[in-house]
Structure formats: C-alpha cells, structure tokens
Scaffold this active site. Sequence first.
Site, PDB file in Angstrom:
ATOM      1  NE  ARG A  89      -3.212  -2.890   2.063  1.00  0.00           N
ATOM      2  CZ  ARG A  89      -4.381  -3.077   1.463  1.00  0.00           C
ATOM      3  NH1 ARG A  89      -5.131  -2.028   1.127  1.00  0.00           N
ATOM      4  NH2 ARG A  89      -4.812  -4.288   1.206  1.00  0.00           N
ATOM      5  CB  SER A 167      -5.414  -6.951   8.256  1.00  0.00           C
ATOM      6  OG  SER A 167      -4.417  -6.694   7.293  1.00  0.00           O
ATOM      7  CG  HIS A 246      -6.748 -10.184   4.588  1.00  0.00           C
ATOM      8  ND1 HIS A 246      -7.047 -10.741   5.815  1.00  0.00           N
ATOM      9  CD2 HIS A 246      -5.416  -9.893   4.620  1.00  0.00           C
ATOM     10  CE1 HIS A 246      -5.952 -10.783   6.546  1.00  0.00           C
ATOM     11  NE2 HIS A 246      -4.943 -10.282   5.843  1.00  0.00           N
ATOM     12  CG  ASP A 298      -2.947  -6.411  -0.818  1.00  0.00           C
ATOM     13  OD1 ASP A 298      -3.464  -7.361  -1.434  1.00  0.00           O
ATOM     14  OD2 ASP A 298      -2.899  -6.359   0.430  1.00  0.00           O
ATOM     15  CG  ASN A 299      -0.660  -9.308  -0.864  1.00  0.00           C
ATOM     16  OD1 ASN A 299      -0.598  -8.412  -0.020  1.00  0.00           O
ATOM     17  ND2 ASN A 299      -1.493 -10.321  -0.747  1.00  0.00           N
TER      18      ASN A 299
END
Length: 477
Positions: A89, A167, A246, A298-299
Amino acid sequence: MNVRPWMNSVVTAIAVAALHAAPASGLNRTVSADDKPNFIIIFCDDLGYGDLGCFGHPTIRTPNLDRMAAEGQKWTNFYVGASVCTPSRAALLTGRLPIRNGMMSAQRRVLFPDSRGGLPAEEITIAECLKTVGYATAAVGKWHLGHLPEYLPTTQGFDTYWGIPYSNDMDARPGFPNYRQLAQQDPNYVAPIEQYHVPILHDTTEVERPADQHTLTRRYTEKTIEFVREHRAEPFFVYLAHNLPHIPLYTGKEHRGTSRRGLYGDVIEEIDAGVGRILATLNELELDRKTLVVFTSDNGPWLPFETHGGSAGLLRGGKGTTWEGGMREPTLFWWPGKILPGVQMELGATMDLLPTCCTLAGASLPSDRALDGYDLSGVLLGKTDQGPRDRVFFWREEQLYAVRLGPWKAHFITQGCYGLGEKREEHQTPQLYHLEYDPSEQYNVADRHPDKIEILKTAAEEHRQSIGPVENELIKR
C-alpha cells in the site's frame, strides 16, 4: 505484439540500460480544469491473478470487471511493490518502493494494532499531489499505513476517510475457534464478527466496533458513490481499498451462497457487483468519459487458507513470495473514449499510478526524492505501444530477492508462502526464468544463459546502491 530483442548480448543490454528512461520526476504539463480527469483506484486485498472471470477463473462470475476488461485495458504484466499488505500500500500511494521509506521490515511484515509507526509525514502520496491542482480526495476502506491519528489518511492528503485502519483479521478476541482450521474443513465457514474486534473510523473518529463485516463491501461501495455524487462538479480522486478477500471472509445476504466457487466466490462476486454500481453511477452522472478507473490488488492469494484463499492461476506461489503469484496482479484500466481497448502486455506496477495520475492531472511530481514509478499515460492513451518500464525489483522484507529485466527474471533468494514452511534458499547461481515463455517459473534455464545472469546481477547491484538507510516504521511498538 511488439517483440523486443532483449539482451542478445551484454553490450546490447548495457546500451539498453543507458537509454532506459528514468522513473518519472519533475514538472508536468498544465491541464485545464475541464480536462482534469477523475481517478478511482480500487485496490483489493489478497486477490489472486486467476480470481477473475476475465483472467480465466472458470467458476467465479465477474461480469462488471469483464466489462472493464472489454471496454478498457487488461494488463497481464502488472506488479505490486511488495507481496504483503502494508508495504504494498505504501508503494502504490507514494510511487516508491517501501524499502525507501521504512515501510518494509524483516522483523514485523506489516503494521499491527500495537504498532506506533506509520507512513512518514514527509512521504508524498497521490492524494497530496492531486490536492495541489484542485482535487477533492477520499480514502475508503483498508488503510494499513498507521492507525494512530498522525498517520491516518486525513494527514496524507485525503479530505475524508471511512474504513478499517488495518487488516480485518486483527484485534482477534480469545475464546473463538481457530479460523484456519475451520476454513480448511469447510469452504463456506463464516466466523462470528465478534471474533475480530476491528473498528471503523470516519476521518479520525471511531464510529463502529466491532465492524459488521457482512456489510463491509456494500458500505464501501456506497461511501464511494456518495463521494462521487457530492463532488461531481469538481475533479476527484477516490482510493477504494477493500479489506476482502483477505480472511476472514464475509459477504452480504444477497450474495451469500450464489457462487459456484463457494464463499470465496461470493466475496469476489460482491466486489464485482460493487464495481458495477460505481460504473453505473459514473454513466448516470455522465462522468464515465472523464474518469479513469483502475482495478488491482495488493498481493497474491493467501494459500494456507486453501479454499478461503484465492488462486494465482498459472503463476507460481502466492502472498509473501517473490514468485510471480505473489506480486503479479490482475489489473484493469477503464476510461471510455480515452483508452484504446485491448490486452496490454507491457510491464506496469502500482508505483506507476502516481506519476500517471500526475501527468494526466497536470500535477507536479516530487523532485526531491527517488521515485520508482513510470508514467504509463502514453501506453494507456495509445500514443505509444512500448511502455517506459523494462524492469521490476522484487523485495521481501529487507532483501532484494529477484529482478525482472524484459522477459528475464533472476531469483537470488527464494522462499515459500507465509504459513507454508517458508523454506529460504540463497542461490549461488541465481535461478533464471524467461517469463514470456515460462510464466509459471517451472524451467530454470540459468545454465544456458550465463550472460543474462550477469546482466541481471549488475542491474540488481545498481539498484541496491540506490537504496539508502531509513528509520524502520514497522518495528515501532
């Protein structure tokens, strides 16, 4: 497709490097108020390269993202600045690799609720750049760049913020079942929201705790639409960062049990429906031809959670790794009437969004620091078929693990996914892959191309020399 004669010899490669355009810096052209485009960046969390219909998933339906791909550009070689939340980020918002600003650590991979650090005040974000040329700015969703007041979005160029500051699996409460174990047993397991006592902040004020994560995606979409409607008469920038997919996975009632892919598919399809609502709003307000919408993540996927995690498709590895599955992300650009539709195979990265937005908006770029982003506007607008980026650096924690130059990628260090053993191996002879022939990184051809190894080692060392010491923000507690 424009095929380049990459690195036929060491001499050729050195010449290419000498001519290689440096990352964007300095002043940009003046853009009139009427010509300033709006920007919406939609940033998912742990979404895999293979998790969208337009990127090949056979049982997840994403008609709105598929429409973005058909009407805009689908980028197949688009990377992030790190393979885990916080540093990735930081890379997107600052146009800089997180190793440059203390947002990457070998001791603590991300920021936690007990962290005392965050994105340094001297860092300049996309929002701060756009504010200088009259943009209204909003951050919606996951922040994860510091939850203390001095690090929140309202101190980093955003007029307003609404979302979870880190998160969605943090602030876990004791006495609940182990999520990972239950997720591995049941693809549709849903944890009670009380298990994760995460807050929702409005600007700097806590307005809900624990967050009702069942309605999170819908509410993030609604907050984005609300901001667009309020600022339709002026240029705006919205950074919409979904907490999902997530884990823990949650979805609204209207999407629960609707996907053949199970709960994970429900989550992705709800995100897709939200994208559709945002695009419909832009069309209704006649802002579609004035708004660049970018969708990425983000990944890569968090593989230890099995069916509660995503898929990197044909790519190797996932979240936490410097294999392609950890850092190459499904990416879409949509701007009707401006972007030439098609599949774009040139290299791009989230760090490129800052210089690209600044160029299109007529904003000046920071000239007092190293930037790792390149202006992609020429490729997006069809002014050139050759992108400015020819290399990608793959950092994990505080070490350079791999380098891509053209189609060639050298791994100096390899290590597995978070939660799956993470065996680390340093290679005396780097592993070498030709990513256009072998995107799955299955065939190490280092013994056949020692000249390419030397070129990549030189590029890696030159890059390391550009990284200076900084205070580590992630280890502060």
